[in-house]
Design a protein around this motif. Structure first.
Motif, PDB file in Angstrom:
ATOM      1  N   ILE A 289       0.844  -1.207   0.000  1.00 48.81           N
ATOM      2  CA  ILE A 289       0.000   0.000   0.000  1.00 48.81           C
ATOM      3  C   ILE A 289       0.872   1.246   0.000  1.00 48.81           C
ATOM      4  O   ILE A 289       0.606   2.212  -0.730  1.00 48.81           O
ATOM      5  CB  ILE A 289      -0.963  -0.029   1.206  1.00 48.81           C
ATOM      6  CG1 ILE A 289      -2.027  -1.111   0.992  1.00 48.81           C
ATOM      7  CG2 ILE A 289      -1.630   1.324   1.415  1.00 48.81           C
ATOM      8  CD1 ILE A 289      -2.899  -1.371   2.189  1.00 48.81           C
ATOM      9  N   LEU A 290       1.914   1.262   0.804  1.00 45.39           N
ATOM     10  CA  LEU A 290       2.810   2.415   0.840  1.00 45.39           C
ATOM     11  C   LEU A 290       3.522   2.610  -0.491  1.00 45.39           C
ATOM     12  O   LEU A 290       3.678   3.740  -0.970  1.00 45.39           O
ATOM     13  CB  LEU A 290       3.825   2.261   1.974  1.00 45.39           C
ATOM     14  CG  LEU A 290       3.246   2.354   3.391  1.00 45.39           C
ATOM     15  CD1 LEU A 290       4.326   2.048   4.419  1.00 45.39           C
ATOM     16  CD2 LEU A 290       2.633   3.720   3.627  1.00 45.39           C
ATOM     17  N   TYR A 291       3.945   1.523  -1.115  1.00 43.82           N
ATOM     18  CA  TYR A 291       4.595   1.615  -2.433  1.00 43.82           C
ATOM     19  C   TYR A 291       3.621   2.175  -3.469  1.00 43.82           C
ATOM     20  O   TYR A 291       3.974   3.001  -4.302  1.00 43.82           O
ATOM     21  CB  TYR A 291       5.108   0.240  -2.862  1.00 43.82           C
ATOM     22  CG  TYR A 291       5.706   0.231  -4.241  1.00 43.82           C
ATOM     23  CD1 TYR A 291       6.938   0.808  -4.490  1.00 43.82           C
ATOM     24  CD2 TYR A 291       5.016  -0.344  -5.314  1.00 43.82           C
ATOM     25  CE1 TYR A 291       7.484   0.819  -5.761  1.00 43.82           C
ATOM     26  CE2 TYR A 291       5.548  -0.337  -6.585  1.00 43.82           C
ATOM     27  CZ  TYR A 291       6.779   0.240  -6.808  1.00 43.82           C
ATOM     28  OH  TYR A 291       7.318   0.256  -8.064  1.00 43.82           O
ATOM     29  N   ASP A 292       2.356   1.739  -3.403  1.00 44.22           N
ATOM     30  CA  ASP A 292       1.354   2.218  -4.345  1.00 44.22           C
ATOM     31  C   ASP A 292       1.079   3.704  -4.134  1.00 44.22           C
ATOM     32  O   ASP A 292       0.927   4.461  -5.104  1.00 44.22           O
ATOM     33  CB  ASP A 292       0.067   1.404  -4.199  1.00 44.22           C
ATOM     34  CG  ASP A 292      -0.936   1.710  -5.279  1.00 44.22           C
ATOM     35  OD1 ASP A 292      -0.513   1.925  -6.431  1.00 44.22           O
ATOM     36  OD2 ASP A 292      -2.149   1.735  -4.983  1.00 44.22           O
ATOM     37  N   LEU A 293       1.002   4.125  -2.881  1.00 40.72           N
ATOM     38  CA  LEU A 293       0.791   5.550  -2.604  1.00 40.72           C
ATOM     39  C   LEU A 293       1.970   6.391  -3.067  1.00 40.72           C
ATOM     40  O   LEU A 293       1.793   7.519  -3.521  1.00 40.72           O
ATOM     41  CB  LEU A 293       0.543   5.758  -1.110  1.00 40.72           C
ATOM     42  CG  LEU A 293      -0.788   5.250  -0.576  1.00 40.72           C
ATOM     43  CD1 LEU A 293      -0.841   5.393   0.935  1.00 40.72           C
ATOM     44  CD2 LEU A 293      -1.951   5.970  -1.224  1.00 40.72           C
ATOM     45  N   LYS A 294       3.168   5.852  -2.964  1.00 37.73           N
ATOM     46  CA  LYS A 294       4.365   6.581  -3.376  1.00 37.73           C
ATOM     47  C   LYS A 294       4.409   6.758  -4.891  1.00 37.73           C
ATOM     48  O   LYS A 294       4.773   7.812  -5.401  1.00 37.73           O
ATOM     49  CB  LYS A 294       5.608   5.836  -2.903  1.00 37.73           C
ATOM     50  CG  LYS A 294       6.902   6.491  -3.272  1.00 37.73           C
ATOM     51  CD  LYS A 294       8.074   5.648  -2.826  1.00 37.73           C
ATOM     52  CE  LYS A 294       9.369   6.225  -3.369  1.00 37.73           C
ATOM     53  NZ  LYS A 294      10.498   5.339  -3.122  1.00 37.73           N
ATOM     54  N   THR A 295       4.022   5.719  -5.636  1.00 38.41           N
ATOM     55  CA  THR A 295       4.106   5.773  -7.098  1.00 38.41           C
ATOM     56  C   THR A 295       2.858   6.341  -7.754  1.00 38.41           C
ATOM     57  O   THR A 295       2.862   6.578  -8.949  1.00 38.41           O
ATOM     58  CB  THR A 295       4.371   4.373  -7.676  1.00 38.41           C
ATOM     59  OG1 THR A 295       3.308   3.502  -7.303  1.00 38.41           O
ATOM     60  CG2 THR A 295       5.694   3.832  -7.180  1.00 38.41           C
ATOM     61  N   SER A 296       1.776   6.556  -7.028  1.00 38.63           N
ATOM     62  CA  SER A 296       0.542   7.041  -7.657  1.00 38.63           C
ATOM     63  C   SER A 296       0.636   8.512  -8.038  1.00 38.63           C
ATOM     64  O   SER A 296      -0.138   8.982  -8.845  1.00 38.63           O
ATOM     65  CB  SER A 296      -0.651   6.824  -6.732  1.00 38.63           C
ATOM     66  OG  SER A 296      -0.520   7.620  -5.566  1.00 38.63           O
ATOM     67  N   GLY A 297       1.580   9.260  -7.471  1.00 38.80           N
ATOM     68  CA  GLY A 297       1.721  10.666  -7.793  1.00 38.80           C
ATOM     69  C   GLY A 297       2.379  10.909  -9.131  1.00 38.80           C
ATOM     70  O   GLY A 297       2.289  11.985  -9.700  1.00 38.80           O
ATOM     71  N   ARG A 298       3.008   9.930  -9.699  1.00 38.50           N
ATOM     72  CA  ARG A 298       3.689  10.091 -10.978  1.00 38.50           C
ATOM     73  C   ARG A 298       2.677  10.121 -12.116  1.00 38.50           C
ATOM     74  O   ARG A 298       1.690   9.394 -12.110  1.00 38.50           O
ATOM     75  CB  ARG A 298       4.652   8.935 -11.223  1.00 38.50           C
ATOM     76  CG  ARG A 298       5.769   8.884 -10.230  1.00 38.50           C
ATOM     77  CD  ARG A 298       6.691   7.755 -10.557  1.00 38.50           C
ATOM     78  NE  ARG A 298       7.704   7.607  -9.518  1.00 38.50           N
ATOM     79  CZ  ARG A 298       8.528   6.606  -9.445  1.00 38.50           C
ATOM     80  NH1 ARG A 298       8.478   5.634 -10.327  1.00 38.50           N
ATOM     81  NH2 ARG A 298       9.415   6.542  -8.489  1.00 38.50           N
ATOM     82  N   THR A 299       2.946  10.956 -13.080  1.00 38.83           N
ATOM     83  CA  THR A 299       2.076  11.003 -14.247  1.00 38.83           C
ATOM     84  C   THR A 299       2.678  10.134 -15.342  1.00 38.83           C
ATOM     85  O   THR A 299       3.895  10.052 -15.507  1.00 38.83           O
ATOM     86  CB  THR A 299       1.925  12.445 -14.764  1.00 38.83           C
ATOM     87  OG1 THR A 299       3.217  12.954 -15.080  1.00 38.83           O
ATOM     88  CG2 THR A 299       1.266  13.319 -13.714  1.00 38.83           C
ATOM     89  N   THR A 300       1.816   9.500 -16.086  1.00 31.87           N
ATOM     90  CA  THR A 300       2.277   8.651 -17.180  1.00 31.87           C
ATOM     91  C   THR A 300       2.347   9.468 -18.455  1.00 31.87           C
ATOM     92  O   THR A 300       1.568  10.404 -18.653  1.00 31.87           O
ATOM     93  CB  THR A 300       1.318   7.461 -17.378  1.00 31.87           C
ATOM     94  OG1 THR A 300       0.017   7.977 -17.641  1.00 31.87           O
ATOM     95  CG2 THR A 300       1.276   6.578 -16.154  1.00 31.87           C
ATOM     96  N   PRO A 301       3.278   9.151 -19.325  1.00 31.07           N
ATOM     97  CA  PRO A 301       3.344   9.875 -20.599  1.00 31.07           C
ATOM     98  C   PRO A 301       2.083   9.619 -21.426  1.00 31.07           C
ATOM     99  O   PRO A 301       1.402   8.615 -21.267  1.00 31.07           O
ATOM    100  CB  PRO A 301       4.572   9.296 -21.286  1.00 31.07           C
ATOM    101  CG  PRO A 301       5.079   8.207 -20.442  1.00 31.07           C
ATOM    102  CD  PRO A 301       4.315   8.176 -19.170  1.00 31.07           C
ATOM    103  N   LYS A 302       1.780  10.563 -22.314  1.00 34.54           N
ATOM    104  CA  LYS A 302       0.551  10.466 -23.098  1.00 34.54           C
ATOM    105  C   LYS A 302       0.547   9.243 -24.013  1.00 34.54           C
ATOM    106  O   LYS A 302      -0.491   8.672 -24.295  1.00 34.54           O
ATOM    107  CB  LYS A 302       0.363  11.724 -23.917  1.00 34.54           C
ATOM    108  CG  LYS A 302      -1.043  12.171 -23.971  1.00 34.54           C
ATOM    109  CD  LYS A 302      -1.181  13.529 -24.567  1.00 34.54           C
ATOM    110  CE  LYS A 302      -2.581  13.971 -24.232  1.00 34.54           C
ATOM    111  NZ  LYS A 302      -3.002  15.147 -24.845  1.00 34.54           N
TER     112      LYS A 302
END
Length: 97
Positions: A22-35
């Motif tokens: 869960i912590l790993y998912d919260l950490k990586t969810s802020g990143r935006t994916t390229p179009k």
């Protein structure tokens, strides 16, 4: 090690693993994916909506001729025997009992 210690250790490891996920998912969810990585199809249409006039339904005409079929639906048992006496039932296939 008895069963209580085994279950407590298993539950602790289970909770620790899922808390880390869960912590790993919260950490990586802020990143935006390229179009280009979205894999979405988009369509643009140049058609504009148009208002359609309602045309009245055609008036049903009364049939001048009578049909030889008196009824095509369910009848009561009393009416069924009455129709049998009048020989008004048309058999189209064999009757299975």
């Amino acid at each position: 090690m008895n069963w209580l210690h085994f279950i407590l250790w298993t539950a602790g490891l289970y909770l620790l693993y899922y808390a880390a996920m869960i912590l790993y998912d919260l950490k990586t969810s802020g990143r935006t994916t390229p179009k280009s990585a979205l894999n979405e199809l988009t369509f643009s249409e140049s058609v504009l909506p148009q208002q359609v006039e309602h045309l009245p339904d055609k008036i049903a005409e009364d049939p001048k001729t009578k049909s030889p079929i008196i009824a095509s639906g369910g009848v009561t048992l009393k009416n069924l025997f009455g129709l049998c006496r009048e020989e008004a039932i048309i058999y189209t296939r064999a009757v299975s009992f």
